[in-house]
Structures are given as structure tokens and as C-alpha cells.
Design a protein around this motif. Structure first.
Motif, PDB file in Angstrom:
ATOM      1  N   ASP A   1     -81.279   5.474 140.074  1.00 51.79           N
ATOM      2  CA  ASP A   1     -82.414   4.168 140.562  1.00 51.79           C
ATOM      3  C   ASP A   1     -83.837   4.771 140.901  1.00 51.79           C
ATOM      4  N   ASP A   2     -84.722   5.167 140.652  1.00 58.53           N
ATOM      5  CA  ASP A   2     -85.576   5.420 141.136  1.00 58.53           C
ATOM      6  C   ASP A   2     -86.935   4.519 140.662  1.00 58.53           C
ATOM      7  N   ALA A   3     -87.835   5.297 140.741  1.00 52.93           N
ATOM      8  CA  ALA A   3     -89.383   4.325 140.753  1.00 52.93           C
ATOM      9  C   ALA A   3     -89.394   3.984 139.409  1.00 52.93           C
ATOM     10  N   ASN A   4     -89.120   5.309 138.318  1.00 52.14           N
ATOM     11  CA  ASN A   4     -89.208   4.971 136.743  1.00 52.14           C
ATOM     12  C   ASN A   4     -88.076   4.356 136.270  1.00 52.14           C
ATOM     13  N   TYR A   5     -86.841   4.773 136.410  1.00 57.45           N
ATOM     14  CA  TYR A   5     -85.689   3.782 135.977  1.00 57.45           C
ATOM     15  C   TYR A   5     -84.910   3.275 136.796  1.00 57.45           C
ATOM     16  N   THR A   6     -84.133   2.606 136.299  1.00 57.82           N
ATOM     17  CA  THR A   6     -83.147   1.808 136.921  1.00 57.82           C
ATOM     18  C   THR A   6     -81.446   1.569 135.379  1.00 57.82           C
ATOM     19  N   ALA A   7     -80.398   2.052 136.659  1.00 57.10           N
ATOM     20  CA  ALA A   7     -79.587   2.072 135.470  1.00 57.10           C
ATOM     21  C   ALA A   7     -78.225   0.959 135.452  1.00 57.10           C
ATOM     22  N   ILE A   8     -77.318   0.504 134.797  1.00 56.62           N
ATOM     23  CA  ILE A   8     -75.894   0.229 135.888  1.00 56.62           C
ATOM     24  C   ILE A   8     -75.426  -0.183 134.439  1.00 56.62           C
ATOM     25  N   ALA A   9     -74.036   0.921 135.219  1.00 58.42           N
ATOM     26  CA  ALA A   9     -73.009   0.844 134.750  1.00 58.42           C
ATOM     27  C   ALA A   9     -71.605   0.011 134.459  1.00 58.42           C
ATOM     28  N   ILE A  10     -71.503  -0.118 133.407  1.00 58.47           N
ATOM     29  CA  ILE A  10     -70.651  -2.115 132.928  1.00 58.47           C
ATOM     30  C   ILE A  10     -68.863  -1.149 132.303  1.00 58.47           C
ATOM     31  N   LYS A  11     -68.085  -1.153 133.539  1.00 55.33           N
ATOM     32  CA  LYS A  11     -67.156  -1.091 133.226  1.00 55.33           C
ATOM     33  C   LYS A  11     -65.526  -1.866 132.878  1.00 55.33           C
ATOM     34  N   ASP A  12     -65.056  -1.780 131.087  1.00 58.06           N
ATOM     35  CA  ASP A  12     -64.557  -3.238 131.372  1.00 58.06           C
ATOM     36  C   ASP A  12     -63.081  -3.370 131.129  1.00 58.06           C
ATOM     37  N   VAL A  13     -62.102  -3.845 131.776  1.00 55.13           N
ATOM     38  CA  VAL A  13     -60.642  -3.719 131.801  1.00 55.13           C
ATOM     39  C   VAL A  13     -59.968  -2.770 131.081  1.00 55.13           C
ATOM     40  N   LYS A  14     -60.505  -2.380 129.622  1.00 57.02           N
ATOM     41  CA  LYS A  14     -60.159  -1.405 128.772  1.00 57.02           C
ATOM     42  C   LYS A  14     -60.840  -0.213 129.464  1.00 57.02           C
ATOM     43  N   GLY A  15     -61.221   0.520 130.127  1.00 63.63           N
ATOM     44  CA  GLY A  15     -61.928   1.651 130.528  1.00 63.63           C
ATOM     45  C   GLY A  15     -63.006   1.508 129.011  1.00 63.63           C
ATOM     46  N   THR A  16     -64.077   0.663 128.171  1.00 61.96           N
ATOM     47  CA  THR A  16     -64.406   1.226 128.018  1.00 61.96           C
ATOM     48  C   THR A  16     -66.386   0.901 128.321  1.00 61.96           C
ATOM     49  N   THR A  17     -66.872   1.953 129.072  1.00 62.03           N
ATOM     50  CA  THR A  17     -68.484   2.210 129.703  1.00 62.03           C
ATOM     51  C   THR A  17     -69.400   1.489 128.685  1.00 62.03           C
ATOM     52  N   SER A  18     -69.804   0.304 129.303  1.00 64.00           N
ATOM     53  CA  SER A  18     -71.623  -0.367 128.651  1.00 64.00           C
ATOM     54  C   SER A  18     -72.735   0.502 129.828  1.00 64.00           C
ATOM     55  N   LEU A  19     -73.601   0.651 129.250  1.00 62.54           N
ATOM     56  CA  LEU A  19     -75.151   1.182 130.188  1.00 62.54           C
ATOM     57  C   LEU A  19     -76.001   0.310 129.701  1.00 62.54           C
ATOM     58  N   PHE A  20     -77.140  -0.167 130.414  1.00 62.16           N
ATOM     59  CA  PHE A  20     -78.092  -0.905 130.243  1.00 62.16           C
ATOM     60  C   PHE A  20     -78.877  -0.271 131.357  1.00 62.16           C
ATOM     61  N   VAL A  21     -80.343   0.258 130.709  1.00 62.88           N
ATOM     62  CA  VAL A  21     -81.226   1.630 131.562  1.00 62.88           C
ATOM     63  C   VAL A  21     -82.102   0.485 131.018  1.00 62.88           C
ATOM     64  N   LEU A  22     -83.420   0.350 132.223  1.00 61.88           N
ATOM     65  CA  LEU A  22     -84.406   0.209 132.297  1.00 61.88           C
ATOM     66  C   LEU A  22     -85.446   1.113 132.443  1.00 61.88           C
ATOM     67  N   ALA A  23     -86.864   1.120 132.249  1.00 63.66           N
ATOM     68  CA  ALA A  23     -88.005   1.553 132.420  1.00 63.66           C
ATOM     69  C   ALA A  23     -88.143   0.789 133.018  1.00 63.66           C
ATOM     70  N   ASN A  24     -89.040   1.429 134.614  1.00 63.14           N
ATOM     71  CA  ASN A  24     -89.880   0.209 135.237  1.00 63.14           C
ATOM     72  C   ASN A  24     -91.062   0.390 135.647  1.00 63.14           C
ATOM     73  N   LYS A  25     -91.454   1.416 134.537  1.00 64.44           N
ATOM     74  CA  LYS A  25     -92.950   1.184 134.513  1.00 64.44           C
ATOM     75  C   LYS A  25     -94.099   1.504 132.952  1.00 64.44           C
ATOM     76  N   ALA A  26     -92.978   1.230 132.605  1.00 62.36           N
ATOM     77  CA  ALA A  26     -93.510   1.540 131.604  1.00 62.36           C
ATOM     78  C   ALA A  26     -92.772   0.510 130.026  1.00 62.36           C
ATOM     79  N   ASN A  27     -93.769  -0.633 130.469  1.00 62.47           N
ATOM     80  CA  ASN A  27     -92.603  -1.799 129.249  1.00 62.47           C
ATOM     81  C   ASN A  27     -92.944  -1.655 127.702  1.00 62.47           C
ATOM     82  N   SER A  28     -94.138  -0.493 127.534  1.00 60.56           N
ATOM     83  CA  SER A  28     -94.874  -0.183 125.919  1.00 60.56           C
ATOM     84  C   SER A  28     -93.250  -0.719 125.399  1.00 60.56           C
ATOM     85  N   THR A  29     -93.158  -1.394 124.231  1.00 63.00           N
ATOM     86  CA  THR A  29     -92.182  -0.880 122.696  1.00 63.00           C
ATOM     87  C   THR A  29     -91.737   0.225 122.298  1.00 63.00           C
ATOM     88  N   THR A  30     -92.606   1.193 121.722  1.00 58.52           N
ATOM     89  CA  THR A  30     -93.077   2.258 121.609  1.00 58.52           C
ATOM     90  C   THR A  30     -93.125   3.701 121.861  1.00 58.52           C
TER      91      THR A  30
END
Lengths: 755, 755
Positions: free
Chosen positions: B703-732
Motif C-alpha cells: 500500500d502506497d500512494a500509487n498501488y494497493t495490493a491484497i492477497a487472499i489465501k484459500d484454505v488449500k493454500g492457493t493465493t490470489s492477488l488483487f492490485v489496484l493502481a490508485n492514481k492511474a485509471n487508464s485502461t491502456t
């Protein structure tokens, strides 16, 4: 003697005794044809001939096939037992026996070997594990099983697996059968019976399951010794008389019989009411009917269905009558709300009662609602009835069901108006064994399927592991069973019989009168003199539709007689949003419990007031209908607005509300009230119709030992009068009484006039 | 200036001005044919020709006929106005105009004189009473009516009565019409407009009704002056700028236009979202569409339906999309739960949108559910569509609706999964006029028609006299509008904008991104920087169905930035029975309010604890589905279990529960949570399936001004990651970020990986 101790002792004894019983299989067997238990060779032939011709049967077959095929695709799992009822190993073993039983039906009907193989493979997996299996690691039960935490569930397993075994019996070699019977079925039957007499030899739904389990496998294996044990119990069980189970129920009382037939005799009244209440009746019906049917096929000479004047088939009718308009069972005693005649047990019960009873076309309307039939002859028969348009509506009427083996231990009356627009459930029964609540002369009220005044039901989340392993929660005892949790009188903040099961089990309330002959004036009245020694209660409930009222109301007269002074609390557990009241009250800024124990510790006081008038009124809106409680109050009465949820750290209780009338320092008194549905509110039209009570005043205009009279004045000035003769319930006796200077004359125990 | 004072002043002015306006009827009238308003001569001909040929139309006709005939049998009553909205006189006058409008339709279709006579008699009863009628005796409204307590309801009357008058216009003599118009309709129209400019000349649903009422009667009477007043308002209303109504809404702001067209322009966004929210949009749709239709018939050159790129027809589609799977409107801002597309306003809206729009066959599936059509050409058209099998399902998809006249004042996004199995309603809109709540970036969550995390809705029992006359209760302001009543952030126990309407009305949240292109990964994100000066909030909600999960879940990332330290409270108003949690808490023996004001005074604390782990979990069971909230917590966080109901002496509030995360002394922080539906429980089978969360751990890994990232670990050990660019909403735009030593590269504002 402490229960855990005797259980261990019994287990110890059993461990040594086992080899002896296993050898019992050596006895000669007469060849029988299979299937012969629930399905029969002739019956299966009929099912096959009708395939594709009976829509509801075909649909049921497809639905079962889909489920079983999905399970077969998943593969068989027989995990090492570990969990309570909500956990994986419990659920898996439960699903196994359910699916195996269904696979047996499919095998017989469709003659596809994959179903036989699935059952055989599963049975041999159990056979391989069973002999070395210790008792279940969870220690809470007074009778621990092996596959499950209690013998009860092991018995479920055997009742279903017997059917699966019967279905594939002919596909197995003699050696395979011997292996299954010697290593699995006989030791299994012995464990739940001789191994656990404290479970097996009772008068209790637990024992019914145990007896049926042993009886079912006996009939498949043609084992006379086991059959005798199923029918008549264990002769010398060695049990002491002071034992109790973990629900607090007695295990053995003096002179107690045992076995299936005794269990059929004792808990059912001649009307088919089961003393534990409808929730457990539903649960118990399955082994009763399934073993009854198996016996009907294999040992017709036992006449199980005909036993006690066809009580088993009557019980199905009684059970259907113990439901609200949506088919949900009234939660008398321990009962989880939401259970209904849509349950698999009731599909079984209704199909069997239809086919083996008098083919009552009214039962077909329940079959249509269930939209599912059994995959056997009775299911086919019901589905054919539906197909052929024989269905008639099952219109529930008012009914009075006696309790007790001889029908002389009180009962439960249900007064109904119209098409179940209003249903009053009045309980004046016996204790109801270990699942009984301390709620003499209590009642609940329904508008169609909606609760108007509720019975709390049980405090348990059945099979939900997160909530106490899915078992009874401590709040079942501290709240749900207590008198104050019910719509009846609590004296001196103490439950009926002081909440003591031993005492409560000795008594029952008594019917004073029941009369549903006039739909606009139905009356039930009962007395209770043992709940509080020295205090007599006489409660009369009338469902009345006066000419000047839009809808019927319920008149509730509770006459209390005592030579000493007490505090009386009478709560009304209304369901809905408070609308208004005609009294003022203080609202505390913080909430504290009303009392210390006997259920009072769970109630917060949200408001405390005094009557502003001799007639107290309180209105609420419940699911689109307005209701008003109008009650005669004394200026010294306290009016408490309570909210459930105190001392409930695990959030096991619902946050339900009540209005409670507290009358202090009273001896003889009468609580007279009317519960009146009126008008409607619709959230889409936002139209509020007739939102005010039609009652202006309610007064006890006469009360002595012989007569009690209530006057109800409506808002237009018309006064109705209800008089009860308190000591003469004859329908022919003539009465004459002067009230406020006017003479009233009538014949019979009560009199009502609304003009 | 005080409102009551100015109202009196205006009334005074009006009293003297009246004769002048009445004389205005003297102007020349061009002859028009009647009916010409909602029904037309040609349309009626078509209806008559189709009688008996269109089942749904015939059924609707029969249903209306039955209702009107019953009312005719009862006789006409026009009582002296006295009551608030729940009372008799209010209900009676309301029913009168509703029944008269229907009787008009019946007269035209069935040509039975009794309906014309009924309307004529009723109108002349009103004509006889109206001139001497004082303003309504109830003084609560900022604009008191004559028949009703507020001009709003008088306007309703005129909108309906205009239709009734139009229907029987040709049956009346010139003298009769003159009498009705001079003594009733014109004075009535003048009273609600010139007599009450503070009501009539606003941008508000009240004014829409007023404008439509004046416009409708103008069109029947062919009165150009009134029509101009309807379309463009009163030119010189003499209103000051600081006035507010009794809901706290502005009456006039600088540069404000008035009249029907301005009301059509201002509150609707280009997407058809109505800024007050769906409950009031439903209410306002009726006058908008009915006057739109009347104008379409009589003054087609006005092009009301085509105004603002067909916004009226778009609004019907938007409104249907603002419902849950049962058709109930999401209760954004002030909204009474339960209101749905089954309401009469929506029957009107859907029929008109079908017929005068593009005959969208999906609308017919709503028509089929409503099972009722209008008795005019549009109803016939819809019923014919249904008869001819043209119906297609109205499958609701995810949708992003902008707010504000130009669509630039934030909006409301609804993310949906499957067949509405999960629907997330995320609000990042403008204030919503006087019915707005202070809940920037709040959300609610639905499983089909069941609330999972609720929006409280309003604190009012509409039209229920017993509850504050059916009007808004004080708890609407003290609780329902406050920030803490919503699933969003409250800082320092103070509502957004300090609960000040003037401030709140100046701002709106802003969309950061919306993307529903991948059904398994839908994202909406918005920012709010004015609710708490100095504190910026950025909330991102993602509906994600990872491969390793049974069902989709909602990821909720709320990033808060502030250079100073605050207390942050984030509640989750879960609906259902608490199952379990992984933290311990203290349960107080008595309950006290959490705070003193801004809604906190209404919350009891039932439990207070600390996280036991960095990942806090809390599960509940709601209507057959298990849910788990998994949230990243700090060891200093407080976890509060709250219960609504404190300081609620009149029982106006529901006793609903929440889990609240309280983070003290925090500046920049992230609240990251997953709301996860899983498994099921069935009360009939008593089978509990998958009752545990599949998530083991949830962490904010960056987590900083530019990016926030969340990791979600499931009960079987697999981890998912979601990252958001906080200041750049361009799709490209391309991004590269190192998290825990690993580089991630992606294009666009967010990135998700579950493998």
C-alpha cells in the motif's frame, strides 16, 4: 450412578460379550425371496410395468437417479468417524446410507448393475472398517455410536442400509453375505442394542430407531433372535432406575416395557398424537412406518399397522393436522421451526398412509405439494392417484388430540377458523418426555403460515457444526424449556414444577371442555393444578367471530386460584412491529436483564409501565396484518416490554420481543385478554386498512368459584358477553347468573352473546 | 425567514389574488375532442374492438370493474379533511381519486352510464365543498393542502381527477363544465401553484406532481395559461433563497428553473437515474409519464417523451435495473423496503415504455409478473404482446448509472453475478436532494432477493397513522440518514459533511473506474474527498469468481488518506444469525449506547473485542446461505458487535445487528475485506453444506500512494492477488510492481491473478 460411568461399564461388559453374539449367526435360516422388506418382488414388477406412465413417479425416479448418479461419480468415501453432527464425517456417513438406500431402489427398478456394485462396494468398505472401529471419539452422548457420535445415528444407518442390503441381496454370493452379516450387520445390531441398553431399551424416539434398525436387519437376514429383540427389547438390561440421558430424560422408570411394540404403545395416544410433539413425531414416524411396512411384508401376522386400532396410520393424520397453513409443524416442545410436511419423513408417511390406509384422496393434495413420491409401491400408488385426478383438498379443521397411551394425559387442541386464517394451538398435555417444555396451558397463534404469538421452539441449530456441534445449546435449557419463554403463566419467577423433569413427568393438565361444533364460537378449556402446588390454573380459549367484527378473535381467560399471594407474569410473544399502546412507560437508557435465572436472565427490559386504563391495549403489525391485544388490567399491574438476548454471549437466541403483564401480590385473579387480528397493510400499495382495534373495553364483569364472565365492548358501543361455568362442564346443565343486575340463562358450560 | 411565516404570508396574498385567477377562465377555448388525455377516441375504439380477445387485458378490466363496482355500491363519501396520511379522511379522498380515474376508463370502454354518473356526482360533491374549504387543519407541512395535509396529495388528486373529468367531459353540459372548472378545477390548480409557490416552483418530486396536476387539467380544459405554468413554472414566485421544507430540503437555490420541463431536466441523469433514488423515482415516474403521455396526445409538438434523448423512457429501464431479484427497489436514500415493480406506478411505467418506446419484448416479462395492464392503448398493446408470445426474459446485468443532470455527479453501480445470485449496489452519487442519506461510497449486497449486507432504508411507516401519522419519524434523521447507519466509513463519530444538507448538496463522489466486461472479475471504484475535509476515501469493490471458489465473492478495498489522525468506524450490517468468529470479545451484562449522537446514540454494544489474528473472520447464516466476512485487521483495532434499538422509546427502529471495525488514531489506512457467500442450510432436510469459509488469510501486501495490493489465501493454500493502481485509471497504461520480492506486470488500472 453417574451416566458416563455406567456407559463405560456397559461398554466394558459388551467388549467381552461380543464374540458370543457374533456366533449367534450360526442358526438355521429359512430361504426367503428378496427384496422383501420395503420393496417386494411383485411390487417391483409393478413399478417396472408403470415406468413412463405415471408422471410424478417418473419425475421422482429421475430426481433420485440424478442424485445417486452424481454420488457414484464422486466415488465412495467412508472416513474415520470424528465429527459432531455438523461436521464432514457425520454428513458423509449420513449421505452414504441415504444414497445407498436410494441406489437399492434404482437397482431394483432399473436393473442397472452399477447401483448394485455401488452398494456392495460401500458395504464392504464398512465391513472392512467396522470390526476395529472404537466408539466415536466425541464423548458428549449418553450412548456413543461408532460411525456417529450417538447410537441414534448409527441406528439411522442400519435402518437405511438394511434396505440397501435387501435390494442387492440376490446379487451377492453366500460367502459375501456371510462376511457382511458376521462382520458388519450382526455386530452393528448388537452394539446398538445389547451394547447400549441405556439407549435401546427405553420408551423414547431413540429406542424406536434402535428397535427398528435391529428389526429391519433381522427381517433381511431372517434372524429370529434379533427380531424378538427388536419387537420386545432386551429382557434383562441391567439398567438402574435413576439414570438419565444427556437431554435430562429418564432412561428407565419402574415397570417399563421395551422394544418396538412398547414404543408404539406408549408415546402415541389413541388419536395418534406423539407425546414428544410434532417435530419428534416427524422424526420417529420414519422408523415406525418403515419397520411397520417391512413387518407387514415379511411378518404380516404381527399386524403392526393394525396395532392399537391403526394408531400408526392415525398418527400420520394427526401429524398433518399439527401444521400451519404452509405445512410447517407447530414447534411444541423441542422443535426446530421450519420443519414441515415437505420433509422426506413425511413423503414416506403420506405415501404409506395413502397406500396401506384407506387411499384417502385428501392425502393426495399433500402428495402434490411434496411433488415427490417414494420409489416403491406406495409411492407409485400415490402418483397414480394424482395422475388420475383423485386429489381432494386436505382442509384442516379444528381438532382435539389427546395425549398419553390411553388418551388420558391431557392433550393439544387446535382451533382453526376459515381456511387456516387463524389457528390457535393450545397445549394442555403431559410433559412430553425429555424433549418436553415446562409450559402448561400455553398457546401459540397463527395467521395462515405466519406466527402471531409465537412458541419459541428449541435453542439449537440442527446439524450446524458452528453452533455447538449442531447439538442442543445450553440456552435450550436456560431459555427455551423455561416457562417464561412461553405464552403462559409464571409464578414467582419460577418455572412450572420448578423446572424439574422428575416432578413434571408425573403430571399432566386436564381437559375441561372442547367444542368446535359452531365455527363462529369454538371453545377449549383446561386446568392445571400441579405446576405450582397450591395454585390452580384454569385457562379457556375461545375463537369467536362476532357479527360486529371484521375477523374472528381469540378470547383468552386465565383464571388463577391460590390462597397465598404471588407474583404472576403472563407474557405475550407477539411477532411484528410495535404500532401503539394506550399506556405510558419508561424507556431505560441502558438495558439490564429482568432476572437471574429460570429464563429471566435472558430477557432485557426495554420498557416498564403501568396501565393507564382498566383496559390495556397494545398493537403490532405482523407481515401485513394488524393485531391488537386487549386485556383487562389492574392499576397495580406492571407492563413490561421485554427483548430476548441478555446473557447470550454466543448469539444463540433470537432478539424477539414480548409484552408481559406482571401482577404482584395476587392470590385469586383472572387474566382476560382478546387477541384480535384486524385490517391490513401492503408494502406495495402502501395502503393501511382498518389499522385500529374494534374493541373499546374489556372487563371481567363477574368472577367467583362458579362463574367467570367477560364483557367486550366494541368501538360502536355493542357489548358481547362470554360466561364460563368454572365447575360444571356438562353440556346439558342449565345455568342462571345475575351480572350487573341482569339475568343470564343458558345450557352447557359456556355462554356467549353478542347482541 | 421562518417557513410557517412565509407560508402564511403566501396564503394571505393568495386569498386576495384568487378572484383574479378565477376570472381567467373567460379566455377563448378552441373545441377539442374528448377523451384526449390518456385515452383517445381512436384508442378507445381499439380497446372496444379487442374486448374478449386479449386475456390479460380482459382480466385487468374485470379486476378494475370489480373494485369500482364495489365502491359505487358503497356510495360516495367526501369527508371534511382532518387526518394525516394514515387516517380515514386521507385514505378516503385518496381512494376517491383513484376510483374516479378507473371509473373514467370503465365508462369509456364499457359505455355504461353508471360510471359517468359516479364521477359526475363525486366531482359535484367536491365542487360544493371546495370553495369554502380552509387549508388542512394539520400544520406539519411546509405546503398544506386543502383535501390533504400537504399540497403534494392535493396534486395527486388533480392528476387523477383530470383523467376522470376528461373521460366524462362529453357527457357534461357546457354549464356543468363551467361550474366544475370555475369552482373546482381552476381554483384547485391555482391553490397548488400560485397559492403555494414554495411547493410548486421547486426542483423536487413534489413540484413534478404539482406541475403535472396543473398541466393535466390545463390540457383537459384547453387552458394555455395553466399549461405554460405547468411547463415553465411561476415566473416571479417571490421566494427567498434560504427557505427549506420540512424534510430539510432546499426550496430554491440560485439560478433555479421551475416547471415540468425543468424537473425533467434536473433530477434525471442522461442514463435515466433519478437523483433522489429508486423509491422516489418510482413515485415521480407516474406524473412524469402520465403528463408526458397527455402532452404526447394533446401537444405532440412539445416532444416530452423525446426530451433529453428519451430520458423518460430510459428512466423506466434504469428503474427496473434498480431492483433485486424479486423486483424490490434497492432502498437507496429514503426508501421503504418492500416497494417493487409490482406497484401501480410501475404498471403504468412499463406499459407506457413498452408501447411508446421500442416495444422491447423484455418488458413483457415484467408485464407478465405484474399480471395487470393499464386500461388504455399502452396496456392493450402490452397485453397483446404477452398473448402473442413475444415475451423475453428481463435478465438484469451489471450496470453503471450516472447521477446529475449532465451525468457528472457520481452515480450508482450495480454489479451482478449469474442470475442475480449476487448483486452489489455501490453508491457514489450526489446527495439526492432532501431524501438523500449521508452515505458516500456505501454499499449493500443481495443474494437473489435476500439482503446479505443491508441498507437500512428509511425510518417511516408510510401511511400508517399509528406511527407518527404515517410521516417521516424523527429517527429518520437521527438514525436512517446518518453515516453510521450505512456500510461505509464514519470518521470521529461524525457523519459525512457533519450531516449538513447545505454542504452535502454541493458535492458528489467521483467514479474512478467501472468495468463489467469480464463476468468473473467485475470492478467499480470511486473516490470521495469532501465528506471529511482533509480525508480522502477511495473505495474499490470487485465481484470476483476465482477458479478455486464455489461461488463469487466481493472484495472491498477502502483506502483512507489523511495527514491527521482520526477514529475510523466501518460497520457491516449483516442480515442473519451469527455463526462464529475467530476473535474473542467481552459481552456486557447490560447494554449501553455506543455514543451520544449522529446515529451512535441508537446503537447498543452487545460485544467488544480485539482481533486474535491479522485476518479476522466473522460468519453468519442468512436465509439458507452461509456468509463469511474476512477482513485484514490490526491488533489495535476494536471489533464491536452492535445492535440497533437504543434511545428508541417508541419502537420505531428494527433491532438489526452489525459488526463494526473501529480503528483508532489512524491517518492513512486500508480496510480490505472479502464478503463471501458459501454453502447452504435447509430447514427441511436439515443438511448443512460447506458451512466454513474457503479463505484462510487476507492481507494488504502492498500500500502506497500509487498501488494497493491484497492477497487472499484459500484454505488449500492457493493465493490470489488483487492490485489496484490508485492514481492511474487508464485502461491502456502499463504497470510494473514488486511485491514481496516478486514482479507483477499488467495493463490497465487493476490486476487480478488466482494462480
Amino acid at each position: 450412578m453417574h451416566l458416563a460411568k455406567i456407559t463405560n461399564l456397559l461398554l466394558f461388559a459388551f467388549t467381552f460379550a461380543t464374540p458370543l453374539f457374533i456366533q449367534a449367526q450360526a442358526q438355521a435360516q429359512i430361504q426367503q425371496e428378496h427384496p422383501n422388506l420395503i420393496m417386494t418382488k411383485a411390487g417391483v414388477e409393478k413399478l417396472r410395468q408403470n415406468l413412463g406412465k405415471v408422471p410424478l413417479f417418473d419425475k421422482s425416479l429421475q430426481s433420485v437417479k440424478q442424485q445417486v448418479d452424481a454420488e457414484i461419480a464422486l466415488g465412495i468415501d467412508t472416513p474415520i468417524p470424528k465429527d459432531f453432527s455438523g461436521g464432514y464425517t457425520h454428513q458423509r456417513h449420513k449421505l452414504n446410507f441415504q444414497v445407498a438406500q436410494k441406489a437399492g431402489e434404482l437397482y431394483q427398478i432399473l436393473q442397472d448393475d452399477k447401483y448394485a456394485k455401488y452398494i456392495r462396494d460401500m458395504l464392504f468398505q464398512y465391513e472392512a472398517m467396522y470390526q476395529d472401529l472404537p466408539v466415536h471419539p466425541q464423548t458428549r452422548s449418553y450412548a456413543r455410536g461408532k460411525l456417529f457420535w450417538q447410537c441414534l445415528n448409527d441406528s439411522n444407518w442400519l435402518v437405511y442400509m438394511s434396505q440397501a442390503y435387501d435390494a442387492i441381496y440376490d446379487t451377492l454370493s453366500v460367502e459375501e453375505r456371510a462376511k457382511l452379516e458376521n462382520n458388519l450387520f450382526r455386530p452393528f445390531a448388537d452394539f446398538i442394542s445389547i451394547g447400549n441398553p441405556q439407549f435401546y431399551n427405553r420408551i423414547h424416539n431413540h429406542s424406536t430407531w434402535g428397535n427398528a434398525a435391529v428389526g429391519m436387519i433381522a427381517l433381511v437376514m431372517n434372524d429370529e433372535e434379533l427380531l424378538q429383540r427388536a419387537l420386545y427389547g432386551i429382557e434383562d438390561d441391567g439398567l438402574e432406575l435413576d439414570l438419565k440421558d444427556n437431554d435430562g430424560g429418564f432412561i428407565k422408570v419402574a415397570g417399563q416395557k421395551a422394544g418396538f411394540l412398547a414404543n408404539l404403545e406408549e408415546p402415541f395416544s389413541p388419536d395418534g398424537y406423539f407425546t414428544e410433539g410434532p417435530y419428534y413425531q416427524r422424526y420417529a414416524m420414519y422408523p415406525f412406518l418403515i419397520f411397520g411396512l417391512a413387518a407387514h411384508h415379511v411378518k404380516p401376522e404381527l399386524q403392526v399397522f393394525e396395532h392399537k386400532d391403526n394408531v400408526l396410520l392415525k398418527a400420520v393424520d394427526a401429524l398433518l393436522n399439527l401444521t400451519d397453513a404452509d405445512g410447517k409443524f407447530f414447534p411444541l416442545n423441542d422443535g426446530q421451526k421450519g420443519m414441515s410436511y415437505y420433509s422426506p419423513e413425511l413423503v414416506t408417511a403420506v405415501d404409506i398412509a395413502y397406500h396401506y390406509g384407506s387411499q384417502d384422496p385428501k392425502l393426495l393434495s399433500i402428495v402434490e405439494k411434496q411433488a415427490l413420491v417414494l420409489l416403491n409401491e406406495s409411492g407409485l400408488s400415490a402418483a397414480i392417484g394424482v395422475r388420475d385426478g383423485k386429489t381432494q383438498p386436505f382442509a384442516k379443521k379444528s381438532i382435539n388430540l389427546s395425549d398419553g397411551p390411553d388418551g388420558k394425559q391431557g392433550g393439544v387442541a387446535i382451533l382453526r377458523y376459515g381456511n387456516e386464517d387463524l389457528s390457535l394451538v393450545f397445549k394442555y398435555a403431559a410433559q412430553g418426555l425429555s424433549h418436553g417444555h415446562y409450559d402448561k396451558l400455553s398457546y401459540s397463534l397463527y395467521n395462515k403460515g405466519d406466527e402471531v404469538l409465537q412458541d419459541y421452539g428449541l435453542a439449537r441449530f440442527v446439524n450446524i457444526e458452528q453452533k455447538g456441534g449442531g447439538n442442543y445449546l445450553s440456552e435450550n435449557k436456560t431459555w427455551a424449556k423455561q416457562t417464561i419463554a412461553h405464552n403462559t403463566l409464571t409464578q414467582n419467577e419460577t418455572s412450572h414444577f420448578n423446572g424439574e423433569y422428575e416432578t413434571a413427568s408425573q403430571y399432566h393438565s386436564d381437559l375441561y371442555l372442547y367444542d368446535d361444533s359452531n365455527k363462529d364460537l369454538q371453545v377449549v378449556s383446561a386446568t392445571e393444578s400441579n405446576a405450582y402446588p397450591g395454585t390452580a390454573m384454569h385457562r379457556t380459549m375461545a375463537m369467536i367471530k362476532p357479527k360486529n367484527f371484521e375477523k374472528p378473535f381469540v378470547l383468552d381467560i386465565l383464571k388463577v386460584s391460590s390462597q397465598t399471594k404471588h407474583q404472576y407474569d403472563l407474557p405475550f410473544y407477539f411477532m411484528g412491529q410495535v404500532m401503539k399502546m394506550n399506556f405510558t412507560y419508561d424507556s431505560p437508557s441502558s438495558l439490564s436483564p429482568l432476572g437471574k435465572d429460570q429464563g429471566y436472565q435472558h430477557l432485557y427490559v426495554e420498557g416498564k409501565g403501568k396501565p393507564s386504563d382498566n383496559t390495556t391495549q397494545f398493537s403490532w403489525l405482523g407481515n401485513g396484518t394488524f393485531y391488537t391485544l386487549t386485556t383487562a388490567t389492574d392499576s397495580n399491574d406492571e407492563l413490561l416490554l421485554t427483548r430476548l438476548g441478555a446473557n447470550d454471549p454466543e448469539f444463540n437466541l433470537r432478539r424477539d420481543a414480548a409484552l408481559m403483564i406482571r401482577r404482584k401480590n395476587a392470590g385469586d385473579t383472572v387474566f382476560a385478554s382478546v387477541v384480535e387480528p384486524h385490517g391490513s397493510y401492503n408494502l406495495v400499495s402502501e395502503l393501511s386498512v382498518n389499522s385500529n382495534s374494534s374493541i373499546k373495553e374489556l372487563q371481567v364483569v363477574h368472577d367467583d368459584a362458579n362463574y367467570t364472565a367477560i364483557a367486550i365492548k366494541d368501538v360502536k358501543g355493542t357489548t358481547s358477553l362470554f360466561v364460563l361455568a368454572n365447575k360444571a362442564n356438562s353440556t346439558t346443565q342449565q345455568h342462571k347468573l345475575k351480572i350487573n343486575g341482569k339475568y343470564y340463562q343458558w345450557t352447557g358450560a359456556y355462554h356467549f352473546t353478542d347482541s
